[in-house]
Design a protein around this motif. Sequence first.
Motif: not given
Length: 299
Positions: A107-109, A152-157, A209-221, A260-265
Amino acid sequence: MPRDTPRWLIAGAGGQLGSDLARVLRDQGVPDSHVLAASSSQLDITSSRSIAAAFTDFDPTVVLNAAAYTAVDKAETDEERAFAVNASGPALLAAAANRTGARLVQVSTDYVFSGDAREPYRVDAPTDPRSAYGRTKLAGELAVRELAPDLSYVVRTAWVYGASGANFVKTMVRLESAHETVQVVDDQRGSPTWSADLARGLVELARSGAAPGTYHCTGSGDTTWHGFTRAIFEELGADPARVLPTTSDKFPRPAPRPAYSVLSASGWLGAGLTPMPHWRDALRHAFAEDAAAYRPAAG
């Protein structure tokens, strides 16, 4: 126990996100014997010996790393310790995962970015942390992806709150009951994220089955801290007009906060993962599901 039976190791299980990860797995019917929810006192991710013992004794197939040094301001003068937890620890977990074939979710940021964008940050946007916390979390990201690139998965939130531990929502609940008005900055924009939703997303990702890599996961909006606080007051049945807007320069802090901290999903959705609920709906559900945790103490 067969090696193909999923076994979940949660690092940092005593914290806000870690406790929700354990709850999600339990709610989804994963037997307790298949989950090692380890607090920092049970698993020190900065210790190779502690990690080796956990991997030997439990033999996890999935590692969810919710352990982190999150004292953003304190990290400015304690960067060595922040680096140990946010970078060296994930590197040790990644090395162990790579040796054993376990999947690792790190989990990242949003703090890995500069915070001066005008549109949601994509996963491949240039990183440029402006704080010790952001630098150490970015170092952890890079180590994980380098040491376990296929596992590995890196997930920024961002802007995470939950039923356990201290967080912004609980602070505003306390201030609402103590003050006639509160001033909250209206020049920082992001996406509030309920840790229960985040936990469900992380578990789904680890199973996918998502490919390993970096993802963004936050509430939408997205909203500002001022807008978020007005919504918190609404959930409390309080007048949101009591929340007054102000600017960041009125509340100087040791560590700069991203404007500005909005992350694209887009990457998350492109992988076929479940869209995160809108932040306002999530806040309503949080107050309904864990009412006691978000209500002012009686008396």
